[in-house]
Design an enzyme around this catalytic site. Structure first.
Site, PDB file in Angstrom:
ATOM      1  N   LYS A 150       0.872  -1.297   0.192  1.00  0.00           N
ATOM      2  CA  LYS A 150       0.224   0.174  -0.165  1.00  0.00           C
ATOM      3  C   LYS A 150       0.913   1.191  -0.478  1.00  0.00           C
ATOM      4  O   LYS A 150       0.812   2.929   0.449  1.00  0.00           O
ATOM      5  CB  LYS A 150      -1.008   0.149   1.641  1.00  0.00           C
ATOM      6  CG  LYS A 150      -1.603  -1.216   1.364  1.00  0.00           C
ATOM      7  CD  LYS A 150      -2.921  -1.085   1.604  1.00  0.00           C
ATOM      8  CE  LYS A 150      -2.307  -1.771   3.443  1.00  0.00           C
ATOM      9  NZ  LYS A 150      -3.555  -2.078   4.268  1.00  0.00           N
ATOM     10  N   ASP A 186      -5.930  -6.729   9.333  1.00  0.00           N
ATOM     11  CA  ASP A 186      -7.318  -6.315   9.130  1.00  0.00           C
ATOM     12  C   ASP A 186      -8.576  -7.430   8.477  1.00  0.00           C
ATOM     13  O   ASP A 186      -9.804  -7.243   9.104  1.00  0.00           O
ATOM     14  CB  ASP A 186      -8.387  -4.904   8.389  1.00  0.00           C
ATOM     15  CG  ASP A 186      -6.789  -4.957   6.993  1.00  0.00           C
ATOM     16  OD1 ASP A 186      -6.323  -5.892   6.569  1.00  0.00           O
ATOM     17  OD2 ASP A 186      -7.332  -4.442   5.980  1.00  0.00           O
TER      18      ASP A 186
HETATM   19  P1  ADP Z   1      -7.889   1.580   5.120  1.00  0.00           P
HETATM   20  O1  ADP Z   1      -8.268   0.598   5.896  1.00  0.00           O
HETATM   21  O2  ADP Z   1      -6.691   0.197   4.123  1.00  0.00           O
HETATM   22  O3  ADP Z   1      -7.347   2.649   4.882  1.00  0.00           O
HETATM   23  P2  ADP Z   1     -10.090   2.716   3.900  1.00  0.00           P
HETATM   24  O4  ADP Z   1     -11.142   0.910   4.178  1.00  0.00           O
HETATM   25  O5  ADP Z   1     -11.088   3.208   4.831  1.00  0.00           O
HETATM   26  O6  ADP Z   1      -8.468   1.799   3.746  1.00  0.00           O
HETATM   27  O7  ADP Z   1     -10.316   2.665   2.418  1.00  0.00           O
HETATM   28  C1  ADP Z   1      -9.804   4.004   1.851  1.00  0.00           C
HETATM   29  C2  ADP Z   1      -9.058   3.616   0.588  1.00  0.00           C
HETATM   30  O8  ADP Z   1     -11.156   3.651   0.152  1.00  0.00           O
HETATM   31  C3  ADP Z   1      -9.601   4.828  -0.546  1.00  0.00           C
HETATM   32  O9  ADP Z   1      -7.419   4.793  -0.135  1.00  0.00           O
HETATM   33  C4  ADP Z   1      -9.926   5.183  -1.467  1.00  0.00           C
HETATM   34  O10 ADP Z   1      -8.514   4.580  -2.481  1.00  0.00           O
HETATM   35  C5  ADP Z   1     -11.289   4.479  -1.510  1.00  0.00           C
HETATM   36  N1  ADP Z   1     -12.302   5.475  -1.597  1.00  0.00           N
HETATM   37  C6  ADP Z   1     -12.665   6.650  -0.484  1.00  0.00           C
HETATM   38  N2  ADP Z   1     -13.659   6.598  -1.397  1.00  0.00           N
HETATM   39  C7  ADP Z   1     -14.124   6.199  -1.693  1.00  0.00           C
HETATM   40  C8  ADP Z   1     -15.497   5.968  -2.360  1.00  0.00           C
HETATM   41  N3  ADP Z   1     -16.663   7.141  -1.751  1.00  0.00           N
HETATM   42  N4  ADP Z   1     -15.739   4.740  -3.424  1.00  0.00           N
HETATM   43  C9  ADP Z   1     -15.006   3.808  -2.930  1.00  0.00           C
HETATM   44  N5  ADP Z   1     -13.703   3.882  -2.260  1.00  0.00           N
HETATM   45  C10 ADP Z   1     -13.343   4.854  -1.701  1.00  0.00           C
HETATM   46 MG    MG Z   2      -9.261  -0.911   6.490  1.00  0.00          MG
END
Ligand code: ADP
Ligand code: MG
Length: 452
Positions: A150, A186
């Site tokens: 990532k 996760d």
């Molecule tokens: P992590 O737990 O790895 O931080 P998340 O599940 O919070 O990841 O997802 C964050 C990612 O989701 C962002 O990097 C982006 O690529 C994607 N993202 C953000 N907003 C949206 C959305 N509205 N729809 C789809 N994907 C999204």
């Molecule tokens: Mg996550």
């Protein structure tokens, strides 16, 4: 060339037929088999030394969840009987300096955030740690980082025990009396959380910044385990690290994207389906269309490469209003002051093609995991899913379901996907409770499984 013709060609380049999906699932099984045996495989198949929950775990626990974008700190109350309540939660954005700097800075950031949070939590001291990167474990509470994914690159962490690094950071930052009782990624956390409320839950998958999945395996089926299966408690969750799966048909955009990443030839599946990369594939295609002078008069918007997000793709696909006003404003933000409705529709089609392939490829991998556990799909299986892409991307879940149906029209109804919201955080708390129970009662009764 006209936009319509370009999009038609694009659909062909990104098409995954049902036969393609079957082939992917079959290859996936081969990689699972080799990975479990300890052979060469793109799937690491990492034993987590953590089993699914019984539903009976109870008490107050802390949890932290380090994803790709945010650090979440939670206090969770487990009421037993499969009920968990988040008492408090706080989200800290991971600063760039922590992801690309020295490892100490990353762990100081985590320790300080926990310090801020626990000023108010008082007596709760036992913590589960969700760390969403691949690591190798000999036990439930420690793990050595195999390599970053990532886009992370913090130095001095690869090869080290991340629980120990966090403990060191606790000392440096005077964060006292917190015990890291369980370490998991996760996906494993999400499966623990899913199994806490639903005993049919035996698979979890994450679709966020990155992607990964895990499932419940017989310890006897994990050839590379060092201890005897009986000593390992019969079953444990295996972290597939499926983002690295690489038996996939790639097109020129995939190859161009891969060549630009900091980890070429790695995480190929992740680069095809996760939030961090979908936007980049789409941006590459849009750029290609522009260079071929199909749209925008050959001018590439200045901020397309850097500022276009997977969230924008979601919004564009949802933009069903006349003239696509939302898409127009996104394009303006990126630096395309004027665009025609047809151009905006072409952009929407690009997003649709890229996300559609992602959903179908995801379905093939999910199907592979379910049929690994249960080849004839004779039983019902609950799949705990989480991640912003799963939660927010329009029709993602529906397209995965449809592809599962293509793969097995008769039995796919035995596969149920649920959204395990905050599963990775809640699961960390539950795993901490499991570890606490194990250390206080080595004869913990597993027969409670199945009584919910
Ligand atoms: P992590 O737990 O790895 O931080 P998340 O599940 O919070 O990841 O997802 C964050 C990612 O989701 C962002 O990097 C982006 O690529 C994607 N993202 C953000 N907003 C949206 C959305 N509205 N729809 C789809 N994907 C999204
Ligand atoms: Mg996550």
């Amino acid at each position: 060339m006209q936009a319509g013709e370009f999009i038609e060609g694009l659909r062909r380049d990104f098409l995954l037929t049902t036969d393609d999906l079957k082939k992917i699932a079959e290859d996936f099984h081969g990689e699972m088999r080799r990975g479990l045996a300890g052979g060469r495989s793109s799937l690491k198949m990492l034993p987590s030394h953590i089993d699914c929950a019984t539903g009976g775990e109870s008490g107050d626990f802390l949890a932290i969840d380090l994803g790709g974008t945010n650090l979440r700190v939670l206090q969770v109350n487990l009421c037993g009987r499969g009920k968990a309540r988040i008492e408090r939660v706080r989200k800290f954005r991971i600063p760039e300096s922590a992801t690309h700097g020295r490892g100490e800075d990353l762990f100081d950031f985590i320790a300080k955030s926990i310090g801020v949070f626990t000023k108010k939590t008082g007596a709760v001291r036992r913590m589960g740690f969700t760390f969403s990167f691949p690591f190798e474990q000999d036990g439930a509470a420690s793990g050595r980082l195999i390599g970053w994914t990532k886009g992370f690159s913090a130095t001095g962490v690869v090869g080290r025990d991340v629980a120990a690094l966090l403990r060191d950071a606790f000392h440096r930052n005077s964060v006292d009396k917190i015990e890291i009782a369980a370490l998991m990624n996760d996906a494993v956390g999400t499966l623990v959380a899913g199994s806490y409320t639903d005993r049919r839950c035996d698979i979890a998958a994450i679709f966020g910044t990155g992607t990964n999945a895990c499932y419940r395996e017989r310890a006897a089926g994990i050839g590379k385990l060092k201890k005897s299966p009986a000593d390992e408690g019969g079953h444990m969750i295996v972290n597939i690290e499926w983002g690295n799966f690489d038996r996939l048909p790639l097109n020129r955009y995939d190859l161009a994207l891969d060549a630009e990443t900091i980890n070429p030839k790695c995480q190929i599946f992740e680069k095809m389906i996760s939030g961090m990369y979908l936007k980049k594939i789409a941006a590459k295609i849009i750029e290609d269309m522009i260079l071929q002078k199909i749209i925008f008069g050959g001018r590439i918007p200045a901020r397309l490469a850097d500022d276009f997000g997977t969230g924008d793709m979601s919004a564009i696909e949802l933009d069903r209003a006349k003239g696509l006003p939302k898409t127009r404003s996104i394009l303006r933000r990126l630096g395309a002051a004027n665009s025609s409705t047809d151009e905006r529709k072409a952009i929407r089609d690009v997003c649709n093609v890229v996300s559609g392939r992602a959903a179908r490829a995801s379905a093939a991998a999910l199907f592979a995991v379910v049929t690994w556990i249960d080849p004839g799909l004779a039983d019902r299986h609950t799949l705990a899913m989480d991640g912003t892409l799963f939660e927010k991307y329009p029709k993602f879940k529906g397209r995965v379901s449809a592809a599962l149906k293509d793969l097995d029209p008769n039995k796919s109804s035995n596969i149920r996907m649920i959204h395990a919201k905050d599963g990775s955080g809640i699961g960390a708390a539950i795993a901490a409770a499991v570890a606490a129970k194990k250390s206080s009662n080595l004869f913990c009764d597993m027969s409670i499984r199945g009584t919910r």
